[in-house]
Design a protein around this motif. Structure first.
Motif, PDB file in Angstrom:
ATOM      1  N   ASN A  61       7.225 -11.310  15.202  1.00 40.09           N
ATOM      2  CA  ASN A  61       6.032 -11.149  14.373  1.00 40.09           C
ATOM      3  C   ASN A  61       6.123  -9.859  13.578  1.00 40.09           C
ATOM      4  O   ASN A  61       6.525  -8.837  14.104  1.00 40.09           O
ATOM      5  N   THR A  87       7.396 -13.902   6.281  1.00 39.58           N
ATOM      6  CA  THR A  87       6.458 -14.497   5.327  1.00 39.58           C
ATOM      7  C   THR A  87       6.482 -13.738   4.005  1.00 39.58           C
ATOM      8  O   THR A  87       6.429 -14.329   2.932  1.00 39.58           O
ATOM      9  N   ASN A 138       0.810  -1.221   0.000  1.00 38.27           N
ATOM     10  CA  ASN A 138       0.000   0.000   0.000  1.00 38.27           C
ATOM     11  C   ASN A 138       0.842   1.270   0.000  1.00 38.27           C
ATOM     12  O   ASN A 138       0.501   2.252   0.638  1.00 38.27           O
ATOM     13  N   ALA A 195       7.523  -3.804   4.228  1.00 35.59           N
ATOM     14  CA  ALA A 195       7.545  -5.098   4.911  1.00 35.59           C
ATOM     15  C   ALA A 195       8.933  -5.724   4.823  1.00 35.59           C
ATOM     16  O   ALA A 195       9.409  -6.349   5.766  1.00 35.59           O
TER      17      ALA A 195
HETATM   18  N1  LIG Z   1      -1.009  -7.886   2.279  1.00 35.47           N
HETATM   19  C1  LIG Z   1      -0.483  -7.017   3.135  1.00 35.47           C
HETATM   20  N2  LIG Z   1      -0.925  -5.758   3.144  1.00 35.47           N
HETATM   21  C2  LIG Z   1      -0.407  -4.853   3.988  1.00 35.47           C
HETATM   22  N3  LIG Z   1       0.553  -5.106   4.869  1.00 35.47           N
HETATM   23  C3  LIG Z   1       1.047  -6.346   4.921  1.00 35.47           C
HETATM   24  C4  LIG Z   1       0.559  -7.362   4.064  1.00 35.47           C
HETATM   25  N4  LIG Z   1       1.232  -8.498   4.335  1.00 35.47           N
HETATM   26  C5  LIG Z   1       2.090  -8.195   5.309  1.00 35.47           C
HETATM   27  N5  LIG Z   1       1.996  -6.905   5.666  1.00 35.47           N
HETATM   28  C6  LIG Z   1       2.805  -6.213   6.686  1.00 35.47           C
HETATM   29  O1  LIG Z   1       4.155  -6.482   6.411  1.00 35.47           O
HETATM   30  C7  LIG Z   1       4.888  -6.719   7.583  1.00 35.47           C
HETATM   31  C8  LIG Z   1       5.581  -8.076   7.512  1.00 35.47           C
HETATM   32  O2  LIG Z   1       4.632  -9.103   7.521  1.00 35.47           O
HETATM   33  P1  LIG Z   1       5.019 -10.620   7.442  1.00 35.47           P
HETATM   34  O3  LIG Z   1       3.762 -11.398   7.334  1.00 35.47           O
HETATM   35  O4  LIG Z   1       6.026 -10.812   6.400  1.00 35.47           O
HETATM   36  O5  LIG Z   1       5.664 -10.861   8.859  1.00 35.47           O
HETATM   37  P2  LIG Z   1       6.247 -12.197   9.477  1.00 35.47           P
HETATM   38  O6  LIG Z   1       7.670 -11.946   9.772  1.00 35.47           O
HETATM   39  O7  LIG Z   1       5.917 -13.365   8.628  1.00 35.47           O
HETATM   40  O8  LIG Z   1       5.453 -12.269  10.831  1.00 35.47           O
HETATM   41  P3  LIG Z   1       4.883 -13.548  11.605  1.00 35.47           P
HETATM   42  O9  LIG Z   1       5.953 -14.026  12.499  1.00 35.47           O
HETATM   43  O10 LIG Z   1       3.759 -12.967  12.396  1.00 35.47           O
HETATM   44  O11 LIG Z   1       4.433 -14.533  10.600  1.00 35.47           O
HETATM   45  C9  LIG Z   1       3.896  -6.589   8.716  1.00 35.47           C
HETATM   46  O12 LIG Z   1       4.032  -5.311   9.247  1.00 35.47           O
HETATM   47  C10 LIG Z   1       2.567  -6.758   8.067  1.00 35.47           C
HETATM   48  O13 LIG Z   1       1.587  -6.041   8.737  1.00 35.47           O
END
Ligand SMILES: Nc1ncnc2c1ncn2[C@@H]1O[C@H](COP(=O)(O)OP(=O)(O)OP(=O)(O)O)[C@@H](O)[C@H]1O
Ligand SMILES: [Mg+2]
Lengths: 314, 333
Positions: free
Chosen positions: B40, B45, B15, B20
């Protein structure tokens, strides 16, 4: 070490079938939903087709004349020797009844309204089935299934086409159920109905539901919750139905509605199926129906597929 | 060793304002288990989604076995296996049908697929449930099924996104046994994310710690621990005196922290340095009451680099999974 990992040969057909099979299976696993879908047109058929007895208005039974009707008074100068003129009431009853049948025949093309509107219900189920099944992509995205599929080497075209195919197959299946039910309930097939007509019916359904489901897929593919596509369906389904010939012929509609109805693809699907089932086949009308449906299907499918393609991967 | 994954300035912005993943660079070599460690929302991911071609990078790129993840996405998809963070198997199908569906999507020849599906189900101990609908599976069973699905195409590189999240200790251990076994058997490279530190420590050959979308440390678990500057020696003396200066003057001592009569000493090769410290204190007439030498754990590494302890473990698995689902919906993915 060995680079023989690439034994993978993703094929369009195999992927298409696997994804479509999955959805059909999900759907067949849910018989309640299946019944619910069929119930709606069934209720319409019962309400309008059977209880609102339009042809009954004109039937012989409605016109009660005594067998002999004396004409009193001095309106007529009696021929000599005759004291009274008597009309043949039975003959008149017949005349009025025939006029009723004529009116039915002229406005609806058939003499019983049930047959007329039952075919309309077949079109209706095609539309609802197509639209609702188009929404299944919302769940796929939400549950992460779509992401997983995207990470496999199956092509995007496969994913999109499987959705369209699934909608189309469902629409065809549900239309078959409605047709069969209508037949059981007294649909009067025209004398020139043959097996070949059935192929024509499916072809027409195929065209409309391919077009509609493509556009619907494009609408739902970005959606993350059911509400949005659901609202769109609710918004357009009623106007779409009532601005078509599924309940009444276009000629009976107010003037402003007629051009809309003549542009409504549902009108052409319904007419095509009627031509192929209950009407004495009018080839030129049928050809027009098919041309219209094909053009509609091609244009919508192109728009729908292009948009879905674009929106599938963020 | 051959480089099998290479990320260059890989970046994802959601967005237009949520960064991220922020210009990350790393390499993964053939045959290793590479761990992505972070709290987190760190971007784990998102990174996996880009590497597995589910998301397009906003900037930068990566290659997998030499194939570009954007330009040659299809080649990439053929050689990778993905076990996503969420349960993505189709609830209405049976376990066997789910695996076969994956096989169809990968285009694994039918006869091979049938045989392999049974093999994999055997391997992950789901063979008796193979004809049961996934709806009836427990979390651990689902996870194992996902694992089996991710292996149906004999991937060269397997991506595991928090493969043990929300599982109980035994199931976690079992999953890791499968993964180790599979890795040997199929000769794979594994890219995984986790936020269980012990797990990363025990399994990964190399680890990258990611926070706020940036890689802040990178190396083998031992290198990372060593980078902290050695072992931790804890000494308690009897006397109420400050001996910080004495300890600091010893070679190899990096840092001394006093807390009452207890000293936390950071020192290189603790086993060797500890006796020297004892000797020095004895000579000055101090009495040593207690002594311990410990190697730093990944926990300390993590603390050092991210400035906070990893928040996990205490949360119940149910709540983690519920949060995940809520999050997924909220994000609209
Ligand atoms: N589709 C999306 N739209 C907007 N923001 C996103 C989207 N996907 C992820 N984010 C944001 O990007 C950042 C990273 O997210 P991500 O899912 O990669 O984290 P993660 O390291 O996998 O966390 P977790 O341990 O909770 O799985 C976060 O701040 C999340 O809110
Ligand atoms: Mg994650």
């Amino acid at each position: 070490m060995s680079p023989k990992t690439n034994e993978c040969h993703p094929s369009f057909i195999r992927g298409l079938w696997a994804l479509t099979y999955r959805e059909l299976k999900k759907w067949l696993n849910d018989p309640i939903m299946l019944i619910m879908f069929i119930l709606q047109p069934l209720i319409w058929m019962g309400l309008l087709g059977k209880s609102l007895n339009i042809q009954g208005l004109f039937s012989a039974g409605n016109i009660n004349l005594p067998p002999q009707i004396p004409i009193p008074g001095s309106a007529i100068i009696y021929p000599p020797g005759v004291s009274q003129v008597i009309l043949n009431g039975t003959w008149f009853s017949q005349l009025f009844a025939n006029m009723g049948i004529n009116i039915m025949q002229r406005t609806f093309g058939v003499t019983d309204y049930f047959s007329y509107m039952a075919i309309g219900m077949v079109s209706m189920i095609v539309v609802t089935a197509t639209m609702f099944s188009g929404m299944s992509i919302v769940w796929d995205r939400r549950l992460g299934f779509l992401d997983k599929v995207i990470s496999t080497p199956v092509s995007r075209a496969t994913i999109i086409f499987s959705k369209i195919l699934n909608s189309t197959l469902r629409a065809m299946f549900q239309a078959s159920v409605i047709l069969a039910l209508a037949y059981i309930l007294g649909l009067q097939l025209s004398s020139n109905f043959t097996i070949i007509n059935i192929i024509g019916i499916y072809a027409a359904i195929f065209l409309l539901s391919t077009g509609l489901s493509s556009i619907f897929l494009a609408v739902s593919i970005r959606a993350t919750r059911m509400e949005r596509p659901m609202q769109i369906v609710n918004l357009i389904i009623m106007p779409l139905m009532f601005s078509s010939n599924i309940f009444f012929p276009i000629s009976m509609m107010p003037e402003w509605l007629q051009p809309i109805a003549s542009a409504n693809p549902l009108t052409y699907l319904t007419d095509a199926i009627r031509q192929l089932t209950i009407l004495p086949l009018d080839i030129s009308a049928l050809i027009i129906d098919f041309i219209y449906l094909s053009v509609f299907a091609i244009i919508l499918a192109i728009i729908g597929i292009v948009l879905s393609w674009k929106y599938l991967v963020k | 060793m051959e480089e099998v994954i290479r990320a260059e300035n890989l970046t994802k912005v959601f967005n237009k304002n949520i960064i991220a993943v922020d210009h990350i660079n790393f390499s993964v070599y053939e045959g290793e288990i590479f761990g992505f460690l972070g709290p987190n929302g760190a971007g784990k991911t998102t990174t996996i989604n880009m590497l597995t071609t589910v998301l397009k990078p906003t900037e930068g790129t990566a290659s997998i076995l030499g194939f570009d993840i954007v330009k040659q996405a299809n080649e990439v998809r053929k050689v990778i296996g993905v076990v996503p963070q969420e349960y993505t198997a189709d609830e209405d199908l049976t376990g066997y049908e789910n695996i076969m569906l994956c096989a169809d999507l990968y285009g694994v020849p039918r006869d091979i697929a049938r045989k392999r599906a049974l093999e994999l189900l055997e391997l992950v101990n789901l063979i008796e449930f193979k004809d049961k609908r996934v709806e009836t599976y427990s979390g651990g069973m689902r996870r194992r099924l996902e694992l089996a699905c991710g292996l149906i195409n004999r991937p060269k590189i397997l991506f595991l996104d928090e493969p043990t999240l929300g599982l109980d200790v035994q199931t976690r251990a079992a999953i890791w046994d499968y993964i180790r076994h599979l890795k040997e058997e199929y000769d794979m490279t594994i890219f995984m994310t986790t936020h269980y530190l012990e797990e990363a420590d025990a399994l990964c050959n190399r680890i990258a710690i990611i926070d706020h979308g940036k890689i802040i440390a990178n190396g083998s678990p031992n290198e990372l621990k060593d980078s902290l500057g050695g072992d931790i020696i804890t000494i308690t003396i009897k006397e109420n005196a400050d001996v910080t200066d004495i300890i600091s003057s010893i070679e190899k001592v990096k840092e001394v922290k006093k807390e009452n009569n207890t000293y936390r000493i950071k020192a290189e090769s603790g086993e060797v340095t500890a006796p020297i410290i004892i000797e020095a204190l004895r000579q000055k007439g101090y009495t040593i009451l207690r002594l311990s030498v410990s190697e730093p754990t990944l926990n300390e590494v993590y603390l050092e680099y991210t400035g906070r302890a990893i928040r996990d473990t205490e949360e119940s698995k149910e709540s983690i999974i519920t949060q995940r689902i809520i999050l997924r919906r909220a994000r609209g993915r």
